[in-house]
Design a protein around this motif. Structure first.
Motif, PDB file in Angstrom:
ATOM      1  N   GLU A  27      -2.288   3.401   1.892  1.00  7.19           N
ATOM      2  CA  GLU A  27      -2.575   2.124   2.525  1.00  7.19           C
ATOM      3  C   GLU A  27      -3.579   1.348   1.677  1.00  7.19           C
ATOM      4  N   TYR A  46       0.468   5.845   9.744  1.00 10.54           N
ATOM      5  CA  TYR A  46      -0.631   4.890   9.799  1.00 10.54           C
ATOM      6  C   TYR A  46      -1.890   5.631  10.195  1.00 10.54           C
ATOM      7  N   SER A  66       7.575   1.787   1.144  1.00  6.61           N
ATOM      8  CA  SER A  66       6.861   1.031   2.164  1.00  6.61           C
ATOM      9  C   SER A  66       7.540  -0.337   2.161  1.00  6.61           C
ATOM     10  N   VAL A  77       0.266  -1.016   4.677  1.00  8.18           N
ATOM     11  CA  VAL A  77      -0.556  -0.662   5.829  1.00  8.18           C
ATOM     12  C   VAL A  77      -0.284   0.780   6.239  1.00  8.18           C
ATOM     13  N   GLU A  78       0.529   1.463   5.462  1.00 10.75           N
ATOM     14  CA  GLU A  78       0.923   2.833   5.760  1.00 10.75           C
ATOM     15  C   GLU A  78       0.655   3.729   4.561  1.00 10.75           C
TER      16      GLU A  78
END
Length: 174
Positions: A27, A46, A66, A77-78
């Motif tokens: 992330e 996450y 992603s 964001v992961e």
């Protein structure tokens, strides 16, 4: 896909080997590659208030990236983590787009991959919104029983959106 497009794609792919627990994507970084998972197992998760929320697993013969970061060119964001030693084939965003310009049939194949990803995403969303924990577990047993053999109970529980204790209780009843 035409043999010309397949040949160009084959030349553009790079083999990547990752060891268990290592990351393909973290992330906050931009995901620059689309991967094809030849061997192994990966998960996407996450971080939420220090807790890891697993939302997908990927196994052999699947595409992995992603998608948000790869397509938008914004930081992910992961996290994507190898759960087993894994072998993948990688192609960068830039090279893939150059191939799209030269081979329309390749662009069609990737569009179909994106459509399949979207369908899985919507099915997952509907299951999380409209099915009970037990129904989600039963669906997992029916559609993806290999997950129960290759993934830890904690990560499976997170994927199902339940606690490990609830998963154990459901398993004892089924």
């Amino acid at each position: 896909m035409s043999s010309e497009a397949w040949g160009a794609l084959s030349k553009a792919l790079t083999r990547v080997e990752v060891s268990k627990n290592s990351f393909l994507v973290k992330e906050g970084t931009v995901c620059n590659n689309l991967y094809f998972l030849e061997k192994g197992c990966l998960r996407g998760y996450y971080n939420l208030d220090g807790k890891e929320i697993t939302y997908w697993f990927s196994f052999e013969d699947n595409f992995v990236t992603s998608f948000y970061s790869f397509i938008s060119r914004k930081p992910a964001v992961e996290n994507i983590q190898a759960l087993e030693d894994s072998a993948l084939w990688s192609i960068s965003f830039e090279v893939l787009n150059q191939l799209f310009d030269a081979h329309n049939d390749l662009e069609r194949v990737v569009r179909i991959i994106n459509e399949q990803y979207y369908i899985r995403l919507e099915e997952r969303f509907m299951a999380m919104q409209f099915k009970t924990a037990r129904e989600r577990y039963e669906q997992l047993m029916e559609n993806s029983p290999h997950i129960l053999h290759r993934i830890s109970l904690g990560q499976t529980a997170s994927y199902l959106g339940i606690s490990q204790e609830t998963l154990s209780r459901i398993r004892s009843q089924v």
